[in-house]
Design an enzyme around this catalytic site. Structure first.
Site, PDB file in Angstrom:
ATOM      1  N   GLY A  26       0.807  -1.212   0.000  1.00  0.00           N
ATOM      2  CA  GLY A  26       0.000   0.000   0.000  1.00  0.00           C
ATOM      3  C   GLY A  26       0.840   1.262   0.000  1.00  0.00           C
ATOM      4  CB  ALA A  27       1.769   3.691  -2.415  1.00  0.00           C
ATOM      5  N   GLY A  28      -0.396   4.350   0.533  1.00  0.00           N
ATOM      6  CA  GLY A  28      -1.186   5.403   1.142  1.00  0.00           C
ATOM      7  C   GLY A  28      -0.296   6.269   2.012  1.00  0.00           C
ATOM      8  CG  ASN A  72      -0.374   1.629  -4.400  1.00  0.00           C
ATOM      9  OD1 ASN A  72      -0.877   1.500  -3.282  1.00  0.00           O
ATOM     10  ND2 ASN A  72      -0.840   2.492  -5.291  1.00  0.00           N
ATOM     11  CD  GLU A 116     -13.028  17.598   5.363  1.00  0.00           C
ATOM     12  OE1 GLU A 116     -12.252  18.413   5.888  1.00  0.00           O
ATOM     13  OE2 GLU A 116     -12.641  16.547   4.814  1.00  0.00           O
ATOM     14  CG  ASP A 124      -7.803   3.685   6.687  1.00  0.00           C
ATOM     15  OD1 ASP A 124      -8.418   4.423   7.469  1.00  0.00           O
ATOM     16  OD2 ASP A 124      -7.363   4.084   5.594  1.00  0.00           O
ATOM     17  CB  ALA A 176      -4.072  11.585   6.535  1.00  0.00           C
ATOM     18  CD  GLN A 177      -2.539  15.003  13.356  1.00  0.00           C
ATOM     19  OE1 GLN A 177      -1.926  15.677  14.180  1.00  0.00           O
ATOM     20  NE2 GLN A 177      -3.850  15.110  13.215  1.00  0.00           N
TER      21      GLN A 177
END
Length: 407
Positions: A12-14, A39, A172, A303, A320-321
């Site tokens: 995974g390249a998140g 990925n 959002e 996640d 994400a943080q």
């Protein structure tokens, strides 16, 4: 030169995966280990920007960048492929195009939408999940507006958008819709009063767990833009013609709509469940060093991980943080394992703040303990987005993809 170098495979390249691989190349030398990043796509996409791409306020290409542009290609073997299975005991990953053995594995496969078993959601609702789903949703909304005036019998359901979920993603997205809809009305000669946008949230409040003062500001702001809220109201069923919603012990209500958007939660990637890790909704309760219990060579982040806040005894949200901070810790710990550097580092989240956008020029949030709303919060949101780019790709990526329109 070392023989039989340890094989490190990162899935995974998140946010977490990219931070791991970019920091890992600084922790270990070329003779210390072989590093492979897997990925599905050749690009990374900013998950936290998908609400903008979905509404059509930001082009989807602005939300992604090529992986090769931010990794050291002389040090990292990038494999564009789909993960099919993880065999823990055999220490190998099965891909659509082959197999990869590993000595150390990092799992950062991201999330999938959580439908909570609600009938019809998977088949008929649009998720805000990735570049492709966002592009599909944007084009679908535009098609409904473009079609409305071509039909002899006007269909209000074409101009009715239902958003399930009033958490961060839902709010959002509503903020972006509030800005986009007037533009669509002007483009397709439609009276704005004919467009209905409804947000349905099962919880008793918008933005659960957020500061009440900021929640009130967000609700009043969006209501002023024409957004309807049905709070404490659950989506009971989704059909090709809309949704059934209702409060407990009350008569259900039918909302006719050609556009139902589901933004009410995610779960960890199913590959994690299928691999045999003990998990809750696809998320593994990791040790303090971010390793999977019982598997000292497997790290799980983002996640797919469940990390408990000792003060509240509740999991940290998979933001994400946090994923990026986890990536830094994982890189350090793999470096120590390879070099025999002693005790591993415990992951300690450093939550600097949280900001939810309400469109391009408004937002609410708490940063370093200070409450922000309106333009100051919006500016801070863009600063946070730019900082994320800088941490992965430096000043070059920030200048190329960053957000610099503050007013």
């Amino acid at each position: 030169m070392a023989l039989n170098k340890p094989k490190i495979v990162i899935l995974g390249a998140g946010y977490g995966g990219l931070m791991t691989v970019t920091r890992l190349t600084k922790q270990v030398g070329p003779n210390d280990a072989d590093i492979t990043l897997v990925n599905k796509h050749n690009y990374h996409y900013e998950t936290t920007w998908m609400h903008e791409a979905s509404a059509g306020t930001l082009h989807h290409d602005r939300c992604r960048y090529q992986i090769k542009d931010v990794i050291n290609q002389s040090r990292v073997n990038f494999v564009q492929d789909t993960v099919k299975a993880i065999h823990i005991e055999e220490r190998k990953v099965v891909l659509a195009g082959g197999e990869l053995p590993y000595d150390y594995l990092v799992i950062g496969l991201g999330a999938v939408p959580e439908t909570f078993g609600i009938k019809g959601l998977k088949e008929y609702a649009f998720p805000i999940a990735n570049i492709n789903t966002s592009r599909q949703l944007r084009e679908h909304i535009e098609l409904q507006f473009a079609t409305y005036n071509t039909e002899a019998e006007k269909r209000p359901d074409r101009l009715t958008i239902v958003v399930g979920g009033a958490g961060f993603t839902g709010i959002e997205f509503l903020g972006e819709l509030a800005n986009r809809v007037p533009e669509l009305c002007k483009e397709y000669d439609i009276d704005r009063s004919l467009v209905r946008i409804v947000c349905v949230e099962a919880a008793p409040t918008v933005l659960p767990g957020f500061d009440p003062e900021l929640v009130d500001y967000a609700v009043h702001y969006l209501e002023g833009k024409g957004i309807e809220f049905k709070i404490g109201t659950a989506v009971q069923e989704c059909t090709p013609n809309g949704v059934t919603v209702g409060k407990k012990d009350e008569e259900p209500e039918q909302i006719q709509s050609q556009t139902v958007v589901w933004a009410a939660g995610v779960r960890g990637h199913p590959i994690v469940e299928e691999a045999g890790f003990e998990n809750m909704r696809g998320r593994v309760k990791v040790n303090t060093d971010l390793r999977s219990p019982g598997h000292d060579n497997v790290f799980i982040l983002g996640d797919s991980s469940l990390f408990i806040n000792e003060e509240t005894d509740r999991p940290y949200p998979p933001t994400a943080q946090i994923a990026m901070q986890q990536g830094e810790t994982v890189a350090k710990n793999i470096g120590r394992l390879i070099k025999g550097g002693g005790q591993l580092e415990e992951f300690k989240p450093d939550i600097k703040g949280t900001v939810a956008s309400l469109g391009e020029h408004d937002a609410v949030g708490v940063v370093y303990g200070r409450k922000l709303k309106g333009t100051p919060a919006s500016i801070m949101k863009k600063v946070i987005d730019n900082r994320s780019l800088f941490m992965v790709g430096g000043i070059g990526l920030t200048l190329k993809k960053g957000k610099f329109k503050f007013f």
